[in-house]
Write a protein that holds these residues in place. Structure first.
Motif, mmCIF file in Angstrom:
data_model
loop_
_atom_site.group_PDB
_atom_site.id
_atom_site.type_symbol
_atom_site.label_atom_id
_atom_site.label_comp_id
_atom_site.label_asym_id
_atom_site.label_seq_id
_atom_site.Cartn_x
_atom_site.Cartn_y
_atom_site.Cartn_z
ATOM 1 N N LYS A 15 0.569 -1.305 0.244
ATOM 2 C CA LYS A 15 -0.246 -0.178 -0.082
ATOM 3 C C LYS A 15 0.664 1.004 0.100
ATOM 4 C CE LYS A 15 -1.921 -0.468 3.744
ATOM 5 N NZ LYS A 15 -1.591 -1.892 4.669
ATOM 6 N N SER A 16 1.388 1.830 1.045
ATOM 7 C CA SER A 16 2.176 2.190 1.550
ATOM 8 C C SER A 16 3.323 2.532 0.155
ATOM 9 C CB SER A 16 3.359 3.055 2.768
ATOM 10 O OG SER A 16 2.356 2.216 2.943
ATOM 11 N N THR A 17 3.821 2.012 -0.854
ATOM 12 C CA THR A 17 5.008 2.092 -1.792
ATOM 13 C C THR A 17 4.170 2.159 -2.641
ATOM 14 O OG1 THR A 17 5.840 0.198 -0.636
ATOM 15 C CG2 THR A 17 6.968 1.316 -2.675
ATOM 16 N N LYS A 20 2.784 6.443 -2.092
ATOM 17 C CA LYS A 20 3.737 7.338 -2.014
ATOM 18 C C LYS A 20 3.325 7.324 -3.562
ATOM 19 C CE LYS A 20 6.293 6.124 0.695
ATOM 20 N NZ LYS A 20 8.090 5.691 1.381
ATOM 21 N N TYR A 30 -0.302 12.712 -0.395
ATOM 22 C CA TYR A 30 -0.130 11.352 0.533
ATOM 23 C C TYR A 30 -0.016 11.456 2.297
ATOM 24 C CZ TYR A 30 1.763 6.793 1.729
ATOM 25 O OH TYR A 30 1.730 6.065 2.421
ATOM 26 N N ASP A 32 -0.159 8.751 4.850
ATOM 27 C CA ASP A 32 -0.344 7.487 5.596
ATOM 28 C C ASP A 32 -0.633 7.207 6.853
ATOM 29 O OD1 ASP A 32 0.965 5.266 6.087
ATOM 30 O OD2 ASP A 32 3.448 5.471 6.565
ATOM 31 N N ALA A 35 1.166 5.520 10.237
ATOM 32 C CA ALA A 35 2.099 5.953 10.480
ATOM 33 C C ALA A 35 1.629 7.018 11.613
ATOM 34 C CB ALA A 35 3.207 7.080 9.363
ATOM 35 N N GLY A 72 6.365 11.509 1.830
ATOM 36 C CA GLY A 72 7.804 9.942 2.979
ATOM 37 C C GLY A 72 8.459 9.750 3.967
ATOM 38 N N SER A 82 10.341 9.284 10.983
ATOM 39 C CA SER A 82 10.670 8.247 10.240
ATOM 40 C C SER A 82 10.615 7.250 9.815
ATOM 41 C CB SER A 82 10.677 8.701 8.953
ATOM 42 O OG SER A 82 9.925 10.084 8.535
ATOM 43 N N ARG A 86 9.460 1.971 12.417
ATOM 44 C CA ARG A 86 8.644 1.266 11.513
ATOM 45 C C ARG A 86 10.142 -0.109 12.248
ATOM 46 N NH1 ARG A 86 5.439 3.084 8.141
ATOM 47 N NH2 ARG A 86 5.229 4.737 7.619
ATOM 48 N N ASP A 139 -3.443 6.308 2.724
ATOM 49 C CA ASP A 139 -3.656 4.503 2.879
ATOM 50 C C ASP A 139 -3.556 4.412 3.890
ATOM 51 O OD1 ASP A 139 -0.817 4.677 3.816
ATOM 52 O OD2 ASP A 139 -0.096 3.371 2.158
ATOM 53 N N GLY A 140 -4.739 2.433 4.113
ATOM 54 C CA GLY A 140 -4.957 2.372 5.435
ATOM 55 C C GLY A 140 -5.236 0.890 5.533
#
Ligand code: C5P
Length: 235
Positions: A15-17, A20, A30, A32, A35, A72, A82, A86, A139-140
């Protein structure tokens, strides 16, 4: 009016890639949303707040200042987090926080407000020769169902479990964020546990919206995934 693209799906589905790169190609903002849950989790762990203390965790979410200063990157209370959000320590502690109704309500407000062009977060946004934001990709897990139920385009991304585990492993390895002794199998188990918690929680469970288009990325490259969605935008 902004063109809003909602992308949902299980953990590590790409999703994220995809979101973005898509935002970059289209000149969209974008957001996220994962995040944001990760940032709240990080703040609880850093401040020693027990993740099961519903009220204290809600207060943390309420006072956390989360921003996306550039494509990002994620900022929490003025600090770039960031990379810090992760790690596996974050995902192992995130489920009680993501199922906390007060946390979801606070973050939902922020997410809906970010889907408007006049949100202060977009001031200074400049891309593709425009001074104004034209659309957003968010996204989520609950974007198409709960956050932006009237989004102009909804995509539900899926991928086979072993593909997702391998992708996440490669990603962590590349960022030097693999915990010592962390294996693909351990990651697969983490993903499975998190998806199960996301699917079965009472508030805003992970679910495909009725009008979402399903995209299986198991055998697709990132470029193919992005192009597939881009095509839907122009259709
Ligand atoms: O997308 P990402 O893997 O970064 O999300 C981390 C976790 O945050 C998910 O497993 C889920 O528990 C939670 N989340 C959520 N709702 C969203 C986005 C993420 O509950 N919209």
């Amino acid at each position: 009016r902004l063109f809003r693209i909602a992308i949902d799906g299980p953990a590590a589905s790409g999703k994220s890639t995809t979101a973005k790169l898509l935002a970059k190609k289209l000149g969209f903002g974008y957001i996220d949303s994962g995040a944001m849950y990760r940032a709240v989790t990080l703040k609880c762990l850093d401040q020693g707040v027990p993740i099961t203390d519903t009220q204290k965790v809600q207060d943390i979410a309420h006072h956390a200042k989360i921003r996306f200063p550039s494509l990002g990157t994620v900022e929490l209370d003025g600090k770039d987090v960031s990379t810090a959000i992760r790690t596996s320590r974050i995902v192992q502690n995130i489920s009680p926080i993501a199922s906390n109704p007060g946390v979801r309500a606070t973050l939902a407000n922020q997410q809906r407000s970010l889907a408007h062009a006049n949100d202060p977060a977009w001031s200074g946004f400049k891309h593709k020769n425009t001074e104004k934001i034209r659309g957003v990709v968010m996204d989520g897990r609950d974007i198409g169902t709960v956050i932006l139920p009237d989004a102009e385009l909804k995509v539900f991304i899926v991928a086979e479990p072993h593909v997702r585990a391998q992708r996440r492993y490669d990603e962590l390895k590349e960022k030097n964020s693999l915990a010592q002794g962390e294996t693909v199998e351990a990651i697969a188990q983490d993903l499975e546990a998190r998806d199960e918690a996301d699917r079965t929680r009472k508030v805003s469970p992970l679910k495909k919206a009725k009008d979402a288009i399903e995209l299986d990325t198991s055998h697709k490259t990132i470029d193919e995934q992005v192009s597939a969605i881009e095509k839907l935008v122009y259709d």
